[in-house]
Design a protein around this motif. Structure first.
Motif, mmCIF file in Angstrom:
data_model
loop_
_atom_site.group_PDB
_atom_site.id
_atom_site.type_symbol
_atom_site.label_atom_id
_atom_site.label_comp_id
_atom_site.label_asym_id
_atom_site.label_seq_id
_atom_site.Cartn_x
_atom_site.Cartn_y
_atom_site.Cartn_z
ATOM 1 N N SER A 1 26.497 -25.467 1.203
ATOM 2 C CA SER A 1 27.169 -25.557 2.446
ATOM 3 C C SER A 1 26.269 -25.356 3.778
ATOM 4 N N TYR B 1 23.657 -26.824 4.035
ATOM 5 C CA TYR B 1 23.248 -28.216 4.448
ATOM 6 C C TYR B 1 23.910 -28.858 5.278
ATOM 7 N N GLY C 1 26.930 -30.484 3.584
ATOM 8 C CA GLY C 1 27.554 -29.375 2.509
ATOM 9 C C GLY C 1 28.973 -29.636 1.979
#
Length: 833
Positions: free
Chosen positions: A563, A565, A569
C-alpha cells in the motif's frame, strides 16, 4: 573352506537390485463398480483417518491445554535436541553437495534414454508453488522486520550499529529460507524419484528404506512410515490453509472495512480454496496443478518486479548482492549455531562483573529465540518433506541428479533470496522511514474497555472536564486496557507512544462533538466501537505512504508495504490477494494428491473419488478447527506438526544413508549381491517370527552370554571379551536400578546415572568391535559407524545377527591377510531377500 560354505543359508545377498524386477508386496483393497473404483492400502488409510480424527477432536475439545502441551513439547525439543536438528541439517547439506560433485550426479531419475516430462519453466513453477510459495507471502515482509525489531542475541547489543542489525536480520532470514531449508525436500525427492522411475518401485515414503531393509518395507514398519507421513502432511496443509485464510481475510479487510475479520468469512475462504483445489486435483498434475502453478508463479513474478521497480531499485540490487555475500560468509557459523549459552538458563549473570550492563538478566538474548525461530523452521520444513519431496519427485522424471539439485535447491534458493530482498528489504526501509516520521506503536486497547466505559457511571461521573485533563494518566483503564489474574484486575500502563499522542488526538475527536462531557465521551466511544481505524494514525500516515510495520500483525505487514507504493497500492493489494489464494490452492491440491498416492501404496494415478475425499478432508479439518477452537486449535495443530519433525529427523537420517547406498549400488561401488547378515536388524521387531521375538527378548538380558559364544567360535578374545561385556552390562543395570530407587527414596546419590551410561557405552563398544570383526571375517560390507549405532540402539538384534551368522561354522580365526569369505554364486530371487 570357502567352497564348502558357498551356499550356506546364513549369508544372503543384500537385496534384489539391478537384474531383477522388484515385486510390490503391499496390501491392497480394490473395489470396482462400473466407472466407480477404489484402490488403497486399508491399514494405512484407516489408521491415518482414525488418528487424524482423534487428534483433531483433542485439539478442539481441549484447545487451551492442547496448544500449551504441544508448545511445551516443542520447547523441550529445543532444549534437548537443538544439536540434532542443527547438526543433521548440516550433514544432509554436505551429502547433497557430495552427490552434486560426484559421478553419481549423472545418474537419471528414470531410464538412461528418458527425457524430462515437463519443460524447465513448468517444472520449476510447480515445485516452487508446492514448496514455499505461500510462505514467502506470509514471511517475506514479516520475518526481516521481526529480526530487526524484536529481542534476539543480536538486538540485545545496544552498541551494534543499526545498519549492521538490519543486515543481520536479512542474513538470518536467508538462513531460514536457504540451503538448510530446501535440503530436506531435495533428499526425499531425489531418492523417491530415483527408486520410482529407475527401479520401478512404488512412489511412497516406505520405498525410501528399500536400500536398507529390502522387502521388510512391506511390513508394519513401512505402513507406520506412510501413516506418519500422511498425518504430518495433512496437518501441515490444514494449518497453512486455516492460518492462511486469516491472512486473506486480513487483506480483504485492509482493502475494505465492510469485509469483517470473522470466522464466517474465513470459512467461506477455506471452502472457496478447497473447491478450486478439488477441481485441480481431479484434473491431475499435467493439467490443473501445472497450469495453476504456472499462473501463480507468473503472478508472483509480476508482483515482485513491480515492487522492485516502484521501490528504490538501486538499494534493492545493492542489498541483494550484499546479502548473498554475507550469507555465504556466515553460513558455516550460523549453520552450526545452537544457542548453547542461551539455553543454559543461567542468563548473563556475570556480565555486570565485567562492566556490561543489561536491562534484564537474559543478557545476550532470550532463551526462547531458538525455539521460536530456527527449531520452528527446521521442524516445519522437515514435517513438510514427505509431501513436497514426493511431489517434486513425481514431476522430475527423466532428469539427472545434478539437474534435479540445480532445479530444486539452487534455483529456488536464488529466487527466494531475491523475493526476500525485495519485500524484506523494502519492509526494513519502510520501518526506518516511519521511525524518522515519528510514527510509533501505541498500546491502546479499546476492544473491551469501550463497552465498560459506557456502562460505568463512576467513570463517567469522574470525567468532568471537556478536555479530560486531570483524568487521563498513563494508567487509564479505558485507554490501554488491563490484565486479569483470577479476579484481580491490573491496569496496563500506556507506553510513551500512546501517551505522547493522547492529548492532540482525543482533543480533535471530542471537539467535533457537542453537549456535555458525558455526551461527548459517549459519542467518542460509540465512534471507536464503530470504527477503530483512527488508532492506525500512530502507525501509518493517513495516505498509507509510510507505515510502522513493527506495530502490525504479521498478516497485515504485507499489505501495508504494497500500500505504501501509493497509486499502485490498490492494484498490488488485489494482485497479492489473488496470488496468495492461488498459492494456497496449489499447496492444497498437491498435498491432497500426495496423501492419496501414499494411501494408495504409491499409485501415481489414484482413483478420482479418493482424490476428492482427501481434498474435502483437508477443508473439513481446517473448518472444524477454526469453528470449534479458532486460532488456538490451529496453533495447536501447527505446533504438533513441528513437534513431529523430531521423529522425522531420525527418519531423514536413515533416508540419507539409504540414498547414498542406493547410488553406490547402482554404480557398483557396493556389491548389491554381496554377503549380508541373514537376519536384518529390524527382523526381530518387523517380522512375525516368534523364535526371533524370543531371542530378542532373551538378548536384552543375556547379550553377554551370546557374545561369549560368538567370540569363542572365532577366537576373538574369548572369555576376557565376554567377561568385560558382562561387567559393563551388569554394572549399568545395577546403577540404573539404584538411580530409579533413589527417585522415590532418600537413598539417591546424585550423578549415578552418568556412571551408568559410561558403563553402557563400554558395553556398546565391545559389541561394536566384535561386529566389525565378524563382518571382516565373512566379507560383509559396512562401516564402524553403522556398527556403533546399531549396537547402541538395538543391541539384541546385533547379537542375533552375530550368533546366527557364525553358528555351526566351527572355528574361523580372524586373519586379515586371508579372511574367511563366503561368496554367493548367483543372485537369489526377490522372495529370498
Amino acid at each position: 573352506m570357502g567352497e564348502e560354505n558357498n551356499n550356506h543359508t546364513d549369508i544372503q545377498p543384500k537385496r534384489n537390485w539391478k537384474n531383477a524386477q522388484i515385486v510390490d508386496k503391499s496390501i491392497w483393497f480394490r473395489l470396482k463398480w462400473g466407472k466407480f473404483r477404489l484402490k488403497f492400502n486399508p491399514i494405512v488409510t484407516i489408521a491415518a483417518i482414525i488418528l487424524i480424527l482423534a487428534f483433531v477432536l483433542y485439539c478442539i475439545l481441549d484447545k487451551g491445554n492442547a496448544k500449551e502441551n504441544f508448545a511445551t513439547a516443542k520447547f523441550w525439543i529445543s532444549l534437548k535436541f537443538t544439536w540434532l536438528y542443527i547438526g543433521s541439517q548440516d550433514i544432509w547439506a554436505i551429502v547433497i553437495l557430495a552427490v552434486y560433485f560426484s559421478k553419481y550426479a549423472n545418474l537419471k531419475m528414470g531410464k538412461d534414454d528418458e527425457k524430462p516430462e515437463y519443460s524447465d519453466g513448468s517444472w520449476f513453477a510447480m515445485l516452487f508453488a508446492c514448496g514455499v510459495g505461500v510462505g514467502l507471502f506470509f514471511f517475506g515482509v514479516a520475518e526481516p522486520i521481526w529480526h530487526y525489531t524484536l529481542d534476539s542475541r543480536y538486538s540485545k547489543d545496544k552498541y551494534m550499529p543499526d545498519n549492521e542489525l538490519a543486515q543481520i536480520a536479512m542474513n538470518v532470514t536467508f538462513f531460514h529460507w536457504g540451503i538448510h531449508g530446501w535440503i530436506v525436500y531435495v533428499i526425499i525427492g531425489m531418492i523417491l524419484g530415483f527408486l520410482t522411475f529407475r527401479k520401478d518401485m512404488p512412489m511412497t515414503m516406505k520405498s525410501c528404506f528399500y536400500p536398507l531393509i529390502g522387502d521388510r518395507i512391506y511390513g508394519w514398519i513401512g505402513d507406520l512410515i506412510d501413516i506418519l507421513s500422511i498425518i504430518t502432511t495433512l496437518f501441515g496443509v490444514c494449518t497453512s490453509l486455516g492460518l492462511g485464510t486469516i491472512q486473506v481475510n486480513r487483506g480483504l479487510n485492509y482493502m475494505t472495512s465492510s469485509v469483517e475479520m470473522s470466522t464466517q468469512n474465513q470459512i467461506i475462504i477455506i471452502w472457496c480454496i478447497t473447491a478450486v483445489a478439488t477441481i485441480s486435483v481431479i484434473t491431475g498434475v499435467g493439467v490443473g496443478i501445472r497450469r495453476l502453478s504456472e499462473t501463480c508463479f507468473g503472478l508472483g513474478m509480476v508482483i515482485m518486479l513491480m515492487c522492485m521497480f516502484l521501490d528504490d531499485i538501486w538499494y534493492i540490487l545493492n542489498l541483494y548482492c550484499q546479502s548473498i555475500g554475507y550469507y555465504f560468509q556466515y553460513i558455516i557459523q550460523i549453520g552450526f549455531h545452537c544457542d548453547a549459552f542461551e539455553l543454559l538458563k543461567t542468563g548473563s549473570y556475570g556480565a555486570r562483573d565485567r562492566g556490561r550492563a543489561y536491562d534484564d538478566l537474559e543478557g545476550d538474548g532470550p532463551q526462547t529465540w531458538m525455539d521460536s525461530w530456527t527449531i520452528f523452521y527446521w521442524g516445519w520444513w522437515i514435517s513438510w518433506s514427505p509431501f513436497v519431496g514426493m511431489f517434486i519427485a513425481k514431476i522430475s522424471r527423466g532428469r539427472t541428479l545434478r539437474q534435479f539439485i540445480n532445479g530444486s535447491l539452487t534455483a529456488p534458493m536464488i529466487y527466494s533470496f531475491m523475493w526476500l530482498t525485495v519485500f524484506g528489504g523494502g519492509g526494513i526501509r519502510l520501518e526506518r522511514e516511519a521511525a524518522k516520521a515519528g510514527l510509533c506503536c501505541p498500546n491502546f486497547n479499546f476492544t473491551e474497555n469501550s463497552i465498560l466505559l459506557q456502562n460505568d457511571n463512576n467513570v463517567l461521573t469522574n470525567w468532568l472536564d471537556n478536555d479530560f485533563s486531570g483524568v487521563i494518566d498513563k494508567k487509564s483503564t479505558w485507554l490501554c486496557g488491563y490484565t486479569m489474574s483470577g479476579t484481580t484486575k491490573t491496569i496496563r500502563e500506556c507506553n510513551q507512544c500512546a501517551w505522547d499522542n493522547i492529548d492532540s488526538r482525543l482533543a480533535a475527536l471530542t471537539q467535533a462533538q457537542s453537549g456535555s462531557a458525558k455526551d461527548k465521551l459517549k459519542a467518542v466511544m460509540a465512534k471507536i466501537d464503530e470504527d477503530q481505524s483512527w488508532i492506525g494514525y500512530y502507525k501509518s500516515k493517513d495516505d498509507k505512504s509510510v507505515s510502522r510495520l513493527s506495530c502490525m500483525a504479521s498478516e497485515e505487514m504485507w499489505f501495508a508495504l504494497v500500500s505504501s507504493y501509493q497509486d499502485m497500492g490498490g492494484l498490488l493489494r488485489i494482485l497479492s490477494l489473488v496470488g496468495i489464494v492461488l498459492y494456497f490452492v496449489t499447496s492444497s491440491d498437491s498435498g491432497s494428491l500426495v496423501i492419496d498416492i501414499m494411501s494408495a501404496n504409491g499409485d501415481q494415478e489414484p482413483p478420482i473419488p479418493q482424490r476428492v475425499f482427501w481434498a474435502l478432508v483437508e477443508g473439513a479439518t481446517a473448518t472444524a478447527l477454526l469453528v470449534a477452537g479458532g486460532q488456538e486449535s490451529l496453533g495447536a495443530l501447527q505446533t504438533a506438526s513441528v513437534v513431529s519433525g523430531l521423529p522425522y529427523t531420525i527418519i531423514m537420517c536413515f533416508v540419507t544413508i539409504a540414498l547414498w547406498r542406493a547410488l553406490a549400488m547402482e554404480e557398483g561401488d557396493i556389491d548389491p549381491y554381496g554377503n549380508d547378515f541373514s537376519v536384518f536388524l529390524v527382523d526381530p521387531i518387523a517380522t512375525f517370527q516368534p523364535k526371533l521375538w524370543l531371542k530378542f527378548l532373551m538378548n536384552i538380558v543375556c547379550a553377554p552370554f551370546t557374545l561369549y559364544k560368538v567370540v569363542v567360535r572365532h577366537k576373538l578374545g574369548g572369555l576376557f571379551t565376554a567377561i568385560s561385556a558382562a561387567i559393563c552390562w551388569v554394572t549399568f543395570v545395577i546403577l540404573m536400578i539404584l538411580e530409579i530407587i533413589g527417585l522415590h527414596t532418600d537413598l539417591k546419590v546424585k550423578g549415578m546415572y552418568a556412571l551408568a551410561w559410561v558403563f553402557y557405552l563400554g558395553f556398546v563398544t565391545i559389541i561394536t568391535v566384535t561386529r566389525a570383526q565378524i563382518r571382516s571375517c565373512y566379507d560383509i560390507s559396512g562401516n564402524p559407524i553403522e556398527d556403533f549405532f546399531a549396537s547402541m540402539f538395538i543391541y539384541p538384534s546385533v547379537m542375533i545377527q552375530l550368533d546366527t551368522v557364525s553358528k555351526d561354522r566351527g572355528i574361523a580365526p580372524l586373519m586379515p591377510d586371508n579372511p574367511v569369505k563366503f561368496v554367493q554364486s548367483k543372485p537369489v530371487s526377490n522372495s529370498q531377500v
